[in-house]
Design a protein around this motif. Structure first.
Motif, short mmCIF file in Angstrom:
data_model
loop_
_atom_site.label_atom_id
_atom_site.label_comp_id
_atom_site.label_asym_id
_atom_site.label_seq_id
_atom_site.Cartn_x
_atom_site.Cartn_y
_atom_site.Cartn_z
N ARG A 21 0.81 -1.17 -0.23
CA ARG A 21 -0.07 -0.26 -0.35
C ARG A 21 0.91 1.22 -0.58
O ARG A 21 0.58 2.82 -0.60
CB ARG A 21 -0.92 -0.52 1.25
CG ARG A 21 -1.76 1.30 1.37
CD ARG A 21 -2.60 1.00 2.67
NE ARG A 21 -3.40 2.72 2.90
CZ ARG A 21 -2.24 3.55 3.98
NH1 ARG A 21 -1.32 3.41 4.22
NH2 ARG A 21 -3.18 4.90 3.89
N LEU A 25 0.74 3.62 -2.57
CA LEU A 25 0.39 5.26 -3.23
C LEU A 25 1.38 6.09 -3.33
O LEU A 25 1.05 7.37 -4.03
CB LEU A 25 -0.43 5.84 -0.97
CG LEU A 25 -0.90 5.17 -0.74
CD1 LEU A 25 -1.35 5.04 1.24
CD2 LEU A 25 -2.65 5.70 -1.65
N VAL A 36 -3.00 -1.70 -9.35
CA VAL A 36 -3.13 -1.73 -7.73
C VAL A 36 -4.05 -3.31 -7.31
O VAL A 36 -4.77 -3.37 -7.53
CB VAL A 36 -4.04 -1.49 -6.48
CG1 VAL A 36 -3.92 -1.81 -5.09
CG2 VAL A 36 -3.91 0.20 -6.54
N LYS A 54 -10.21 -0.52 -1.47
CA LYS A 54 -9.61 1.12 -0.84
C LYS A 54 -8.05 1.11 -0.90
O LYS A 54 -8.63 2.79 -1.28
CB LYS A 54 -9.98 0.27 0.27
CG LYS A 54 -11.68 -0.10 1.20
CD LYS A 54 -10.97 -0.72 2.06
CE LYS A 54 -12.56 -1.50 2.91
NZ LYS A 54 -11.61 -2.14 4.66
N VAL A 55 -7.58 0.88 -1.34
CA VAL A 55 -5.95 1.72 -2.14
C VAL A 55 -6.28 2.59 -2.55
O VAL A 55 -5.75 3.26 -3.40
CB VAL A 55 -5.07 0.90 -2.29
CG1 VAL A 55 -4.20 1.30 -2.48
CG2 VAL A 55 -4.81 0.08 -0.69
N GLU A 58 -7.85 5.37 -2.41
CA GLU A 58 -6.93 6.45 -1.71
C GLU A 58 -5.87 7.04 -2.83
O GLU A 58 -5.72 8.61 -2.59
CB GLU A 58 -6.11 6.19 -0.59
CG GLU A 58 -7.01 5.71 0.31
CD GLU A 58 -5.50 4.48 1.53
OE1 GLU A 58 -5.10 5.86 2.08
OE2 GLU A 58 -5.16 3.30 1.69
#
Length: 303
Positions: A21, A25, A36, A54-55, A58
């Protein structure tokens, strides 16, 4: 000079949490379009979750581009499909960080061969599957940056992790050959041994303050450097808590023994000379071991 990944497409496996992660990011912040990948399993490899999504959210919230992939690194066809989708959407794949992994820790006497095999399949074969899936594309592009994730366990050993250590040192060996094979196509391959506080290491009993110092974000700078445009190749590097270092596989000059002393007893008698590290080298290919043998024989002939 700022290291940018603008117009680069990067795949990070095991990127739903922890180190992966953090890599995803940071790549997204620096302009990469990021795949991802995460099966979303628990650290022993069982179960699923929506961690990758979810990543991706982000990365997008920070202004980047990303897509989620839930394929298993142990399934080559799924990795081929992942690469094909990235190429279809963004035109290519320039960076691959092989980060996905699981743990099945036990002493060797208590370990089942199923647990041994599964860890090797995920770490070693999983990284080979992902790398094979991008290899031809990177050669065609005349550009590729690949990072394998090794471990201090693979490089130096760790009680209760024979399966993990075997897989991780295997990855360092895979790196060394692929760095040679990829050189003429501008495909650079490196190995990173991270020290990080993640769910993979949270129950090792380390002090809480040290655990927090080992944030994945402190490993990410080394990982991104090793997949940047000006990255070296065939390097084993380490990172943790803001400390960065390199590891080497070295070779001593050794000695050549006359025929009469080429016995186990002869080895024992000359063990100190054989293991003397004075003048040791860091071979850049396996051929250099043969050169060391020839040099030792040449010296014997002169004596």
């Amino acid at each position: 000079m700022t290291i940018s990944f603008k117009d680069r497409v990067a795949i990070v496996t095991g990127a739903g949490g922890g180190l992966g992660r953090a890599y995803a990011l940071e790549l997204g912040k620096r302009g990469a379009k990021v795949v991802v990948n995460d099966l979303g399993a628990s650290r022993d490899g069982t179960g699923h979750s929506d961690a990758a999504l979810k990543v991706v959210e982000e990365i997008r919230a920070a202004g980047g581009e990303a897509m989620a992939n839930g394929g298993s690194v142990t399934e080559f066809a799924q990795m081929e499909e992942m690469v094909a989708k990235a190429k279809e959407k963004w035109g290519g794949v320039h960076v691959l960080i092989n980060n996905a992994g699981i743990l099945r820790d036990r002493t060797f006497v208590k370990m089942t061969m199923e647990d041994f095999d599964l860890v090797v399949q995920v770490h070693l074969m999983g990284s080979a599957n992902c790398t094979k899936a991008v290899w031809d594309l990177m050669r065609e592009q005349n550009y590729g940056r690949i990072l394998m994730t090794a471990s201090s366990t693979g490089l130096f050993g760790n009680f209760g992790q024979s399966n993990y250590g075997a897989a991780k040192l295997g990855l360092a060996g895979l790196t060394k050959t692929l760095a040679l094979e990829g050189a003429k196509y501008n495909v650079r391959v490196n190995t990173l041994a991270p020290v990080a506080g993640t769910r993979m290491t949270e129950d090792l009993g380390m002090p809480e303050a040290f655990f927090h110092a080992l944030a994945p974000e402190n490993v990410a700078p080394m990982a991104l450097f090793l997949v940047s445009e000006d990255a070296p190749t065939n390097v084993i590097a380490g990172a943790g808590a803001g400390a960065y270092h390199a590891a080497y596989v070295t070779l001593t000059p050794g000695i050549a023994l006359p025929p009469a002393e080429r016995t186990p007893e002869g080895i024992a008698a000359h063990w100190a000379e054989i293991t003397d590290r004075t003048g040791e080298i860091v071979p850049q290919s396996g051929a250099e071991q043969s050169q060391v043998v020839m040099q030792a024989l040449g010296k014997l002939a002169q004596d």
